[in-house]
Design a protein around this motif. Structure first.
Motif, short mmCIF file in Angstrom:
data_model
loop_
_atom_site.label_atom_id
_atom_site.label_comp_id
_atom_site.label_asym_id
_atom_site.label_seq_id
_atom_site.Cartn_x
_atom_site.Cartn_y
_atom_site.Cartn_z
N ALA A 154 69.23 34.65 34.95
CA ALA A 154 68.49 35.53 34.49
C ALA A 154 69.50 37.38 34.33
O ALA A 154 68.99 38.16 33.58
CB ALA A 154 68.54 36.06 36.15
N ASP A 155 70.86 36.61 34.24
CA ASP A 155 71.52 38.16 34.14
C ASP A 155 71.91 38.24 32.57
O ASP A 155 71.42 38.91 31.37
CB ASP A 155 72.69 37.79 35.29
CG ASP A 155 73.12 38.76 36.44
OD1 ASP A 155 71.92 39.02 36.99
OD2 ASP A 155 73.39 37.93 37.00
N GLY A 178 67.67 41.25 26.66
CA GLY A 178 66.77 42.07 26.69
C GLY A 178 65.84 41.07 25.43
O GLY A 178 65.37 40.02 25.55
N LYS A 216 68.59 39.30 31.13
CA LYS A 216 68.72 41.06 31.26
C LYS A 216 69.92 41.50 29.87
O LYS A 216 68.79 42.38 29.18
CB LYS A 216 68.68 40.81 32.61
CG LYS A 216 68.46 41.22 33.73
CD LYS A 216 68.00 41.76 35.32
CE LYS A 216 67.49 40.95 36.27
NZ LYS A 216 68.38 41.27 37.77
N GLU A 217 70.27 41.17 29.86
CA GLU A 217 71.48 41.79 28.78
C GLU A 217 71.24 41.76 27.20
O GLU A 217 71.30 42.58 26.76
CB GLU A 217 72.94 40.41 28.76
CG GLU A 217 74.08 41.25 28.09
CD GLU A 217 75.59 40.94 28.42
OE1 GLU A 217 75.81 40.45 27.02
OE2 GLU A 217 75.58 40.63 29.26
#
Length: 87
Positions: A6-7, A13, A10-11
């Protein structure tokens, strides 16, 4: 399904689209998004497409998409989607 945390997602995008969708399937995905905009709330749209996982391997996925939220004009502003590995 494609190996990213998930991280990491997010990074990355929105670049995830260019990084993962097969070039031949990208127009079909764009068409699906446009189709969802005219669906009624109870309707679903399906699509089978290829994505590249974190290891660089291509996988076939099937997604179902439905309108989720509309603005005051009735236009879809959010949609729900799920994807299933169909390899």
């Amino acid at each position: 399904l494609i190996g990213y945390t998930a991280d990491e997602l997010k990074e990355i995008g929105l670049k995830i689209v260019d990084l993962t969708f097969h070039p031949e399937d990208a127009p079909k995905v764009a068409h699906l998004i446009e189709k969802v905009k005219i669906l009624r709330d109870s309707e679903l749209a399906d699509l089978e497409y290829r994505v590249k996982d974190k290891n660089g391997d291509w996988k076939w996925l099937m997604s179902r998409v439905s309108p989720f939220k509309r603005n005051e004009k009735g236009e879809v502003t959010q949609f729900l989607s799920f994807a299933m590995d169909i390899n």
